[in-house]
Design a protein around this motif. Structure first.
Motif, PDB file in Angstrom:
ATOM      1  N   TYR A   1       0.883  -1.199  -0.093  1.00 40.89           N
ATOM      2  CA  TYR A   1      -0.071  -0.132  -0.036  1.00 40.89           C
ATOM      3  C   TYR A   1       0.887   1.435  -0.148  1.00 40.89           C
ATOM      4  CZ  TYR A   1       0.634  -0.751   5.209  1.00 40.89           C
ATOM      5  OH  TYR A   1       1.153  -0.857   6.518  1.00 40.89           O
ATOM      6  N   ASN A   2       0.254   2.478  -0.108  1.00 38.53           N
ATOM      7  CA  ASN A   2       1.134   3.401  -0.435  1.00 38.53           C
ATOM      8  C   ASN A   2       1.188   4.490   0.913  1.00 38.53           C
ATOM      9  OD1 ASN A   2      -1.342   5.298  -0.099  1.00 38.53           O
ATOM     10  ND2 ASN A   2      -1.614   5.111  -2.216  1.00 38.53           N
ATOM     11  N   ARG A   3       1.673   5.508   0.785  1.00 43.05           N
ATOM     12  CA  ARG A   3       2.118   6.433   1.775  1.00 43.05           C
ATOM     13  C   ARG A   3       1.000   7.772   1.901  1.00 43.05           C
ATOM     14  NH1 ARG A   3       7.458   5.556   0.471  1.00 43.05           N
ATOM     15  NH2 ARG A   3       8.528   4.053   1.732  1.00 43.05           N
ATOM     16  N   ALA A   4       0.027   7.758   1.204  1.00 39.15           N
ATOM     17  CA  ALA A   4      -0.830   8.757   0.681  1.00 39.15           C
ATOM     18  C   ALA A   4      -2.249   8.463   1.888  1.00 39.15           C
ATOM     19  CB  ALA A   4      -1.381   8.793  -0.372  1.00 39.15           C
ATOM     20  N   SER A   5      -3.109   9.326   1.787  1.00 45.41           N
ATOM     21  CA  SER A   5      -4.180   9.071   2.693  1.00 45.41           C
ATOM     22  C   SER A   5      -4.803   7.789   2.622  1.00 45.41           C
ATOM     23  CB  SER A   5      -5.177  10.259   2.349  1.00 45.41           C
ATOM     24  OG  SER A   5      -5.783   9.968   1.108  1.00 45.41           O
ATOM     25  N   SER A   6      -4.837   7.024   1.583  1.00 42.99           N
ATOM     26  CA  SER A   6      -5.555   5.691   1.531  1.00 42.99           C
ATOM     27  C   SER A   6      -4.633   4.723   2.565  1.00 42.99           C
ATOM     28  CB  SER A   6      -5.701   5.377   0.305  1.00 42.99           C
ATOM     29  OG  SER A   6      -4.674   5.010  -0.430  1.00 42.99           O
ATOM     30  N   GLY A   7      -3.222   4.937   2.313  1.00 43.33           N
ATOM     31  CA  GLY A   7      -2.262   3.991   3.001  1.00 43.33           C
ATOM     32  C   GLY A   7      -2.225   4.255   4.580  1.00 43.33           C
TER      33      GLY A   7
ATOM     34  N   LYS B   1       4.882  -3.871   2.496  1.00 44.04           N
ATOM     35  CA  LYS B   1       5.651  -2.928   1.610  1.00 44.04           C
ATOM     36  C   LYS B   1       4.868  -1.734   1.230  1.00 44.04           C
ATOM     37  CE  LYS B   1       7.905  -6.808  -0.764  1.00 44.04           C
ATOM     38  NZ  LYS B   1       8.324  -7.490  -1.960  1.00 44.04           N
ATOM     39  N   ARG B   2       5.514  -0.558   1.486  1.00 43.98           N
ATOM     40  CA  ARG B   2       4.774   0.804   1.379  1.00 43.98           C
ATOM     41  C   ARG B   2       5.802   1.452   0.173  1.00 43.98           C
ATOM     42  NH1 ARG B   2       2.535   3.325   6.476  1.00 43.98           N
ATOM     43  NH2 ARG B   2       1.351   4.579   4.775  1.00 43.98           N
ATOM     44  N   TYR B   3       4.989   2.320  -0.553  1.00 45.84           N
ATOM     45  CA  TYR B   3       5.525   3.110  -1.715  1.00 45.84           C
ATOM     46  C   TYR B   3       4.933   4.465  -1.708  1.00 45.84           C
ATOM     47  CZ  TYR B   3       7.303  -1.307  -3.340  1.00 45.84           C
ATOM     48  OH  TYR B   3       8.026  -2.595  -3.502  1.00 45.84           O
ATOM     49  N   ALA B   4       5.438   5.344  -2.311  1.00 50.39           N
ATOM     50  CA  ALA B   4       5.004   6.746  -2.356  1.00 50.39           C
ATOM     51  C   ALA B   4       4.139   6.626  -3.700  1.00 50.39           C
ATOM     52  CB  ALA B   4       6.279   7.701  -3.001  1.00 50.39           C
ATOM     53  N   GLY B   5       2.861   7.113  -3.335  1.00 50.95           N
ATOM     54  CA  GLY B   5       1.715   7.215  -4.290  1.00 50.95           C
ATOM     55  C   GLY B   5       1.791   5.941  -5.289  1.00 50.95           C
ATOM     56  N   THR B   6       1.447   6.185  -6.689  1.00 50.73           N
ATOM     57  CA  THR B   6       1.311   5.126  -7.372  1.00 50.73           C
ATOM     58  C   THR B   6       2.388   4.302  -7.773  1.00 50.73           C
ATOM     59  OG1 THR B   6       1.253   6.690  -9.337  1.00 50.73           O
ATOM     60  CG2 THR B   6      -0.895   5.891  -8.535  1.00 50.73           C
ATOM     61  N   ASP B   7       3.700   4.373  -7.083  1.00 46.15           N
ATOM     62  CA  ASP B   7       4.638   3.622  -7.455  1.00 46.15           C
ATOM     63  C   ASP B   7       4.532   2.291  -6.936  1.00 46.15           C
ATOM     64  OD1 ASP B   7       6.042   5.864  -8.166  1.00 46.15           O
ATOM     65  OD2 ASP B   7       7.671   6.054  -6.534  1.00 46.15           O
ATOM     66  N   MET B   8       3.396   2.014  -6.078  1.00 46.21           N
ATOM     67  CA  MET B   8       3.191   0.720  -5.974  1.00 46.21           C
ATOM     68  C   MET B   8       2.799  -0.254  -6.794  1.00 46.21           C
ATOM     69  SD  MET B   8      -0.455   1.336  -3.749  1.00 46.21           S
ATOM     70  CE  MET B   8      -1.026  -0.595  -3.870  1.00 46.21           C
ATOM     71  N   ILE B   9       2.228   0.181  -8.025  1.00 43.12           N
ATOM     72  CA  ILE B   9       1.782  -0.324  -9.058  1.00 43.12           C
ATOM     73  C   ILE B   9       2.773  -1.165  -9.584  1.00 43.12           C
ATOM     74  CG2 ILE B   9       0.607  -0.028 -11.268  1.00 43.12           C
ATOM     75  CD1 ILE B   9      -0.840   2.198 -10.346  1.00 43.12           C
ATOM     76  N   GLU B  10       3.799  -0.789  -9.924  1.00 45.48           N
ATOM     77  CA  GLU B  10       4.825  -1.723 -10.836  1.00 45.48           C
ATOM     78  C   GLU B  10       4.937  -3.026  -9.978  1.00 45.48           C
ATOM     79  OE1 GLU B  10       5.897  -1.338 -13.924  1.00 45.48           O
ATOM     80  OE2 GLU B  10       4.617   0.089 -14.022  1.00 45.48           O
ATOM     81  N   PRO B  11       5.659  -3.032  -8.785  1.00 45.14           N
ATOM     82  CA  PRO B  11       5.796  -4.188  -7.645  1.00 45.14           C
ATOM     83  C   PRO B  11       4.653  -5.174  -7.685  1.00 45.14           C
ATOM     84  CG  PRO B  11       5.787  -2.113  -6.526  1.00 45.14           C
ATOM     85  CD  PRO B  11       5.827  -1.818  -7.886  1.00 45.14           C
TER      86      PRO B  11
ATOM     87  N   GLU C   1       0.734 -11.585  -4.309  1.00 48.24           N
ATOM     88  CA  GLU C   1       0.850 -10.147  -3.651  1.00 48.24           C
ATOM     89  C   GLU C   1      -0.623  -9.582  -3.597  1.00 48.24           C
ATOM     90  OE1 GLU C   1       4.482 -11.352  -5.368  1.00 48.24           O
ATOM     91  OE2 GLU C   1       2.673 -11.070  -6.292  1.00 48.24           O
ATOM     92  N   ILE C   2      -0.897  -8.861  -2.858  1.00 46.05           N
ATOM     93  CA  ILE C   2      -2.348  -8.242  -2.726  1.00 46.05           C
ATOM     94  C   ILE C   2      -1.767  -6.618  -2.418  1.00 46.05           C
ATOM     95  CG2 ILE C   2      -3.723  -9.988  -2.091  1.00 46.05           C
ATOM     96  CD1 ILE C   2      -4.027  -8.749   0.525  1.00 46.05           C
ATOM     97  N   GLY C   3      -2.598  -5.725  -2.890  1.00 45.99           N
ATOM     98  CA  GLY C   3      -2.425  -4.312  -2.733  1.00 45.99           C
ATOM     99  C   GLY C   3      -3.749  -3.671  -2.195  1.00 45.99           C
ATOM    100  N   PHE C   4      -3.702  -2.782  -1.528  1.00 41.34           N
ATOM    101  CA  PHE C   4      -4.611  -1.532  -1.349  1.00 41.34           C
ATOM    102  C   PHE C   4      -4.467  -0.316  -1.898  1.00 41.34           C
ATOM    103  CE2 PHE C   4      -4.361  -4.875   2.178  1.00 41.34           C
ATOM    104  CZ  PHE C   4      -5.740  -5.257   2.432  1.00 41.34           C
ATOM    105  N   MET C   5      -5.385  -0.016  -2.433  1.00 38.68           N
ATOM    106  CA  MET C   5      -5.560   1.340  -3.135  1.00 38.68           C
ATOM    107  C   MET C   5      -6.899   1.757  -3.387  1.00 38.68           C
ATOM    108  SD  MET C   5      -3.752   0.094  -6.720  1.00 38.68           S
ATOM    109  CE  MET C   5      -3.269   1.784  -7.379  1.00 38.68           C
ATOM    110  N   PRO C   6      -7.093   2.956  -4.060  1.00 41.61           N
ATOM    111  CA  PRO C   6      -8.542   3.575  -4.183  1.00 41.61           C
ATOM    112  C   PRO C   6      -9.117   2.544  -5.475  1.00 41.61           C
ATOM    113  CG  PRO C   6      -7.002   5.353  -3.755  1.00 41.61           C
ATOM    114  CD  PRO C   6      -6.364   4.271  -3.710  1.00 41.61           C
ATOM    115  N   VAL C   7     -10.330   2.426  -5.141  1.00 39.66           N
ATOM    116  CA  VAL C   7     -11.032   1.526  -6.112  1.00 39.66           C
ATOM    117  C   VAL C   7     -10.881   2.148  -7.696  1.00 39.66           C
ATOM    118  CG1 VAL C   7     -13.277   0.656  -7.123  1.00 39.66           C
ATOM    119  CG2 VAL C   7     -12.462   0.397  -4.606  1.00 39.66           C
TER     120      VAL C   7
END
Length: 247
Positions: free
Chosen positions: A136-142, A163-173, A181-187
């Motif tokens: 997930y990211n380090r933004a408000s959703s994270g 694992k945490r990333y800045a903004g949408t940098d999480m998409i590539e990994p 792997e699972i990720g949490f981000m805005p729908v």
């Protein structure tokens, strides 16, 4: 952090051709969670007015930092709380705000990966525990996801695979992962990046769901900026955003 700048330019208005000399360009600084709808809304605005719109996408904390440091976009799209702070500090205009919509949190996996059951809170907990990594990211959703994992008693159990990333940098990994792997981000972001290899496993269960609201506010006294903000509350724009997963 992944920063994206999109320029949309054109020359035709809804009621006839507009002289290029009359076309105006404005800059919109926006949270990335509404990108899928905003890009289409900007194009609709361009077609109707002939005015050009440059969009700068960033996280809400980054928007607050950049505008607070002196950047001067014509329109800011962010959370109401962030807009309130910028108004209080005198960085943007205090009137003309319109709601854009709200975005819930979803669970993302790479395309083709087995889809975990996240329909209930218990199922979500099992999916998190079974995952090889949780992203997930380090933004408000994270920040919300971090607090949710703590509330569900999972934070310590998965500490080694978080694992945490800045903004949408999480998409590539996430899309290049080799395991579970699972990720949490805005729908809305998950739906927007479907063509990049993301898949929506499902939104968070309603009893633990969190919605982030976004609003648009003129940051300058530009007539075009104010016209664009008013355009965002038209039925046409609301339909565009709803189709992109922004309620």
């Amino acid at each position: 952090m992944l920063k994206r700048v999109l320029v949309l330019a054109g020359f035709a208005a809804l009621m006839g051709a507009i002289s290029p000399a009359r076309a105006t360009q404005i800059t919109v600084m926006s949270g990335a969670a509404v990108e899928a709808g905003l890009v289409i809304a900007v194009e609709a605005f361009r077609q109707q007015t002939g005015d050009n719109v440059q969009i700068v996408f960033a996280t809400t904390p980054e928007i607050s930092r950049r505008v607070g440091a002196g950047e001067t976009p014509d329109v800011v799209i962010a959370t109401p709380a962030a807009l309130d702070d910028l108004v209080k500090s005198g960085k943007i205009e205090g009137t003309g705000r319109v709601p854009v919509g709200r975005v819930g949190i979803g669970v993302a996996i790479r395309e083709g990966a087995p889809k975990p059951d996240v329909s209930t809170t218990d199922a979500l907990k099992r999916a998190v525990l079974d995952a090889d990594s949780v992203i997930y990211n380090r933004a408000s959703s994270g920040l919300f996801v971090e607090s949710l994992l703590q509330r569900l008693g999972l934070a310590e159990q998965i500490q080694g695979k978080t694992k945490r990333y800045a903004g949408t940098d999480m998409i590539e990994p996430l899309i290049k992962g080799k395991g579970n792997e699972i990720g949490f981000m805005p729908v809305a972001e998950i739906l927007h990046f479907r063509n990049r290899g993301l898949q929506l496993a499902g939104p968070l269960p309603e009893d633990v769901q969190n919605y982030t609201s976004y609003a648009a506010q003129p940051a300058s006294k530009s007539a075009v900026a104010m016209a664009f903000v008013r355009f965002l509350e038209t039925p046409e724009s609301k339909g565009i955003f709803a189709a992109a997963g922004i309620e």
